[in-house]
Design a protein around this motif. Structure first.
Motif, PDB file in Angstrom:
ATOM      1  N   VAL A   1      -5.640   2.272  -4.035  1.00 57.70           N
ATOM      2  CA  VAL A   1      -6.936   2.833  -4.428  1.00 57.70           C
ATOM      3  C   VAL A   1      -8.053   2.252  -3.564  1.00 57.70           C
ATOM      4  O   VAL A   1      -8.987   2.959  -3.157  1.00 57.70           O
ATOM      5  CB  VAL A   1      -7.212   2.548  -5.921  1.00 57.70           C
ATOM      6  CG1 VAL A   1      -8.687   2.749  -6.248  1.00 57.70           C
ATOM      7  CG2 VAL A   1      -6.355   3.460  -6.795  1.00 57.70           C
ATOM      8  N   ARG A   2      -7.955   0.982  -3.233  1.00 51.65           N
ATOM      9  CA  ARG A   2      -9.011   0.322  -2.466  1.00 51.65           C
ATOM     10  C   ARG A   2      -9.026   0.726  -0.996  1.00 51.65           C
ATOM     11  O   ARG A   2      -9.932   0.355  -0.256  1.00 51.65           O
ATOM     12  CB  ARG A   2      -8.877  -1.189  -2.630  1.00 51.65           C
ATOM     13  CG  ARG A   2      -9.207  -1.641  -4.052  1.00 51.65           C
ATOM     14  CD  ARG A   2      -8.774  -3.076  -4.311  1.00 51.65           C
ATOM     15  NE  ARG A   2      -9.612  -4.049  -3.647  1.00 51.65           N
ATOM     16  CZ  ARG A   2     -10.740  -4.565  -4.135  1.00 51.65           C
ATOM     17  NH1 ARG A   2     -11.166  -4.175  -5.336  1.00 51.65           N
ATOM     18  NH2 ARG A   2     -11.434  -5.442  -3.467  1.00 51.65           N
ATOM     19  N   THR A   3      -8.012   1.506  -0.556  1.00 49.02           N
ATOM     20  CA  THR A   3      -8.038   2.022   0.812  1.00 49.02           C
ATOM     21  C   THR A   3      -8.953   3.230   0.952  1.00 49.02           C
ATOM     22  O   THR A   3      -9.256   3.651   2.063  1.00 49.02           O
ATOM     23  CB  THR A   3      -6.617   2.428   1.280  1.00 49.02           C
ATOM     24  OG1 THR A   3      -6.144   3.539   0.492  1.00 49.02           O
ATOM     25  CG2 THR A   3      -5.651   1.259   1.160  1.00 49.02           C
TER      26      THR A   3
ATOM     27  N   ILE B   1       0.836  -1.204   0.000  1.00 44.74           N
ATOM     28  CA  ILE B   1       0.000   0.000   0.000  1.00 44.74           C
ATOM     29  C   ILE B   1       0.875   1.261   0.000  1.00 44.74           C
ATOM     30  O   ILE B   1       0.569   2.250  -0.686  1.00 44.74           O
ATOM     31  CB  ILE B   1      -0.942  -0.011   1.213  1.00 44.74           C
ATOM     32  CG1 ILE B   1      -2.008  -1.106   1.026  1.00 44.74           C
ATOM     33  CG2 ILE B   1      -1.617   1.354   1.384  1.00 44.74           C
ATOM     34  CD1 ILE B   1      -2.905  -1.303   2.214  1.00 44.74           C
ATOM     35  N   THR B   2       1.984   1.218   0.732  1.00 43.18           N
ATOM     36  CA  THR B   2       2.903   2.364   0.749  1.00 43.18           C
ATOM     37  C   THR B   2       3.479   2.610  -0.643  1.00 43.18           C
ATOM     38  O   THR B   2       3.554   3.753  -1.117  1.00 43.18           O
ATOM     39  CB  THR B   2       4.045   2.124   1.744  1.00 43.18           C
ATOM     40  OG1 THR B   2       3.503   1.988   3.061  1.00 43.18           O
ATOM     41  CG2 THR B   2       5.031   3.289   1.722  1.00 43.18           C
ATOM     42  N   LYS B   3       3.890   1.528  -1.297  1.00 41.31           N
ATOM     43  CA  LYS B   3       4.401   1.645  -2.655  1.00 41.31           C
ATOM     44  C   LYS B   3       3.307   2.145  -3.592  1.00 41.31           C
ATOM     45  O   LYS B   3       3.550   2.985  -4.468  1.00 41.31           O
ATOM     46  CB  LYS B   3       4.924   0.294  -3.128  1.00 41.31           C
ATOM     47  CG  LYS B   3       5.514   0.312  -4.532  1.00 41.31           C
ATOM     48  CD  LYS B   3       6.012  -1.073  -4.925  1.00 41.31           C
ATOM     49  CE  LYS B   3       6.644  -1.054  -6.311  1.00 41.31           C
ATOM     50  NZ  LYS B   3       7.106  -2.411  -6.728  1.00 41.31           N
TER      51      LYS B   3
ATOM     52  N   TYR C   1       0.514   6.011  -7.124  1.00 39.81           N
ATOM     53  CA  TYR C   1      -0.762   6.706  -7.358  1.00 39.81           C
ATOM     54  C   TYR C   1      -0.530   8.214  -7.440  1.00 39.81           C
ATOM     55  O   TYR C   1      -1.075   8.885  -8.333  1.00 39.81           O
ATOM     56  CB  TYR C   1      -1.738   6.386  -6.232  1.00 39.81           C
ATOM     57  CG  TYR C   1      -3.050   7.128  -6.331  1.00 39.81           C
ATOM     58  CD1 TYR C   1      -4.131   6.588  -7.039  1.00 39.81           C
ATOM     59  CD2 TYR C   1      -3.227   8.372  -5.728  1.00 39.81           C
ATOM     60  CE1 TYR C   1      -5.335   7.280  -7.147  1.00 39.81           C
ATOM     61  CE2 TYR C   1      -4.422   9.068  -5.827  1.00 39.81           C
ATOM     62  CZ  TYR C   1      -5.470   8.512  -6.543  1.00 39.81           C
ATOM     63  OH  TYR C   1      -6.663   9.206  -6.652  1.00 39.81           O
ATOM     64  N   THR C   2       0.264   8.753  -6.532  1.00 41.09           N
ATOM     65  CA  THR C   2       0.533  10.192  -6.522  1.00 41.09           C
ATOM     66  C   THR C   2       1.185  10.634  -7.827  1.00 41.09           C
ATOM     67  O   THR C   2       0.870  11.695  -8.366  1.00 41.09           O
ATOM     68  CB  THR C   2       1.442  10.552  -5.335  1.00 41.09           C
ATOM     69  OG1 THR C   2       0.793  10.182  -4.109  1.00 41.09           O
ATOM     70  CG2 THR C   2       1.734  12.044  -5.308  1.00 41.09           C
TER      71      THR C   2
ATOM     72  N   GLY D   1      -7.456  12.858  -8.082  1.00 37.67           N
ATOM     73  CA  GLY D   1      -7.375  13.596  -6.832  1.00 37.67           C
ATOM     74  C   GLY D   1      -6.557  12.874  -5.779  1.00 37.67           C
ATOM     75  O   GLY D   1      -6.456  11.646  -5.780  1.00 37.67           O
ATOM     76  N   GLU D   2      -5.985  13.635  -4.865  1.00 34.14           N
ATOM     77  CA  GLU D   2      -5.146  13.054  -3.818  1.00 34.14           C
ATOM     78  C   GLU D   2      -5.923  12.097  -2.931  1.00 34.14           C
ATOM     79  O   GLU D   2      -5.373  11.119  -2.424  1.00 34.14           O
ATOM     80  CB  GLU D   2      -4.545  14.182  -2.951  1.00 34.14           C
ATOM     81  CG  GLU D   2      -3.555  15.079  -3.681  1.00 34.14           C
ATOM     82  CD  GLU D   2      -2.266  14.359  -4.026  1.00 34.14           C
ATOM     83  OE1 GLU D   2      -1.970  13.337  -3.384  1.00 34.14           O
ATOM     84  OE2 GLU D   2      -1.554  14.822  -4.949  1.00 34.14           O
ATOM     85  N   THR D   3      -7.205  12.364  -2.713  1.00 34.06           N
ATOM     86  CA  THR D   3      -8.020  11.502  -1.857  1.00 34.06           C
ATOM     87  C   THR D   3      -8.926  10.578  -2.664  1.00 34.06           C
ATOM     88  O   THR D   3      -9.839   9.971  -2.115  1.00 34.06           O
ATOM     89  CB  THR D   3      -8.879  12.364  -0.907  1.00 34.06           C
ATOM     90  OG1 THR D   3      -9.713  13.245  -1.680  1.00 34.06           O
ATOM     91  CG2 THR D   3      -8.003  13.181   0.017  1.00 34.06           C
ATOM     92  N   GLY D   4      -8.690  10.489  -3.965  1.00 32.01           N
ATOM     93  CA  GLY D   4      -9.429   9.538  -4.792  1.00 32.01           C
ATOM     94  C   GLY D   4     -10.852   9.920  -5.118  1.00 32.01           C
ATOM     95  O   GLY D   4     -11.637   9.077  -5.561  1.00 32.01           O
ATOM     96  N   GLN D   5     -11.212  11.183  -4.940  1.00 32.98           N
ATOM     97  CA  GLN D   5     -12.594  11.607  -5.152  1.00 32.98           C
ATOM     98  C   GLN D   5     -12.873  12.095  -6.564  1.00 32.98           C
ATOM     99  O   GLN D   5     -13.918  12.671  -6.838  1.00 32.98           O
ATOM    100  CB  GLN D   5     -12.960  12.691  -4.134  1.00 32.98           C
ATOM    101  CG  GLN D   5     -12.924  12.179  -2.699  1.00 32.98           C
ATOM    102  CD  GLN D   5     -13.272  13.262  -1.692  1.00 32.98           C
ATOM    103  OE1 GLN D   5     -12.927  14.437  -1.873  1.00 32.98           O
ATOM    104  NE2 GLN D   5     -13.940  12.879  -0.623  1.00 32.98           N
TER     105      GLN D   5
END
Length: 316
Positions: A175-177, A91-93, A98-99, A107-111
Motif C-alpha cells: 500500500v505504501r508504494t 512487496i510482491t507478496k 492486496y489484489t 481500487g487496483e491503483t489504491g485510489q
C-alpha cells in the motif's frame, strides 16, 4: 357568388382560432405518441437488474466472507523491525494479498475507486494521496497495522485479524508504494506495536467455526453447545437487576445468535480488547446492535467479565 360570400371579410381572429385548434390536435397526437414510446421502453426494462444495487451487493459480499472452520494455532513470532522494512519479496507478496483482499474497495491503483467501494459511506481511503485526508488511526506502519487488526467502526473497513501478522505487514508495505510521502515509524512506535499484540512471541489463535455452522449444530443437537448456551441464556433472562445482564440485553438484537457467535470464536475471552475487536466485525450479523460501538470502556469491561464468567461456568 352569393351575397354572403361577397360580403365576407377576412378576420385575423378566426385565423388564430383555427391555428389553435390545429396545434391543439397536433399536441395531443404527439403526447399520445410519446406515451406510447414510453410504455414500449418500460416493457424492455429488466427490473431485477434495475433494483439489484450491484455496487452495494458487491461491497456487502466482500465484507461478509464466511469464516472457515479453523483449529486454533499459535501464530509464528514476527520480527516487527524486519517486516517494517520494505523488500522486493515482501512487496510482491503484499501485491497479491492486496489484489485479493483490498482492491475491490480501494481500487487496483489504491485510489479508493474499486467497484465494491462505490456504495460505501464514507468512501474507501485513497492510498495514492495520503496527505489530502484525515486518517482515523494514522498512516504509520504501526497505525495501519492497528486498522487491519481491529477495523474501523461505522465504516466499510472490516477487521482482517484472521490474516497472519506477516501478511498484514506485506499488505501495508505494498500500500505504501502508492505514494512516496508516507512517514516512517520510530523504533519506539514499532516496539509499542510489538508489545500491544505480542508479535515477537506469537499469539494463540482460538478455534473458529462459522456462526451458521454453530447454529446448525444447535438445531441438530450434535453438540453440548446447545445445552451450555441454553443454560447461559436462561441465566441472563432471569437476571433483571444485574447491570451487566441489562447492558448485554440492550446491545443484542438476538440473544441466542449473539451467544452462538461468541461461542464460535472464543478468542474474545482473552481480554476486553479482543472482546471489542470481536464486536467490531459485522456486529449485526452476530446478533448485536450497532450500539455496541457506543459502549463506554467501563461498560465493555463489565459485560466482558460477566460473559466470560458465564461461559467458564458452563464449560464453554
Amino acid at each position: 357568388m352569393s351575397h354572403n360570400e361577397k360580403g365576407k371579410k377576412f378576420n385575423v381572429y378566426d385565423l388564430f382560432r383555427d391555428l389553435e385548434k390545429f396545434y391543439g390536435v397536433l399536441y395531443m397526437l404527439l403526447l399520445v405518441f410519446v406515451v406510447f414510446l414510453g410504455a414500449r421502453y418500460v416493457q424492455t426494462l429488466d427490473y431485477n437488474k434495475l433494483f439489484s444495487a450491484p455496487e452495494l451487493l458487491a461491497a456487502d459480499t466482500n465484507m461478509r466472507v464466511p469464516l472457515a472452520v479453523k483449529k486454533g494455532t499459535m501464530t509464528p513470532p514476527v520480527d516487527v523491525i524486519k517486516f517494517s522494512t520494505p523488500s522486493p519479496d515482501l512487496i510482491t507478496k503484499g501485491k497479491e494479498l492486496y489484489t485479493t483482499n483490498c482492491a475491490s474497495c480501494h481500487g487496483e491503483t489504491g485510489q479508493g475507486n474499486g467497484p465494491a467501494g462505490a456504495a460505501l459511506n464514507p468512501p474507501p481511503r485513497n492510498f495514492a494521496d495520503p496527505k489530502n485526508q484525515t486518517w482515523k488511526n494514522g498512516e504509520l506502519i504501526s497505525q495501519m497495522y492497528v486498522t487491519l487488526q481491529e477495523g474501523i467502526p461505522n465504516t466499510g473497513m472490516a477487521s482482517f485479524s484472521t490474516i497472519p501478522p506477516e501478511d498484514r505487514f506485506a499488505i501495508i508495505q505494498y500500500v505504501r508504494t502508492f505514494s512516496p510521502v508516507y512517514p516512517k515509524d520510530t523504533p519506539e512506535e514499532l516496539k509499542k506495536l510489538d508489545e500491544k499484540y505480542s508479535l515477537a512471541t506469537g499469539v494463540k489463535a482460538a478455534n473458529q467455526i462459522p456462526v451458521q455452522l454453530a447454529m446448525d449444530l444447535m438445531v441438530l443437537g450434535k453438540d453440548t453447545l446447545v445445552k451450555d448456551l441454553d443454560n447461559i441464556l436462561a441465566k441472563i433472562e432471569t437476571e433483571k437487576s444485574d447491570t451487566s445482564a441489562v447492558i448485554f440485553k440492550k446491545i443484542t438484537s438476538n440473544k441466542t445468535k449473539a451467544l452462538t457467535s461468541l461461542a464460535s470464536n472464543m478468542k474474545w475471552t482473552e481480554s476486553n480488547t479482543e472482546f471489542m475487536n470481536f464486536l467490531k466485525t459485522d456486529p449485526l450479523d452476530k446478533g448485536f446492535r450497532a450500539g455496541v460501538f457506543q459502549l463506554s470502556p467501563a461498560d465493555s469491561e463489565r459485560v466482558w467479565q460477566y460473559l466470560r464468567t458465564l461461559f467458564e461456568k458452563n464449560r464453554l
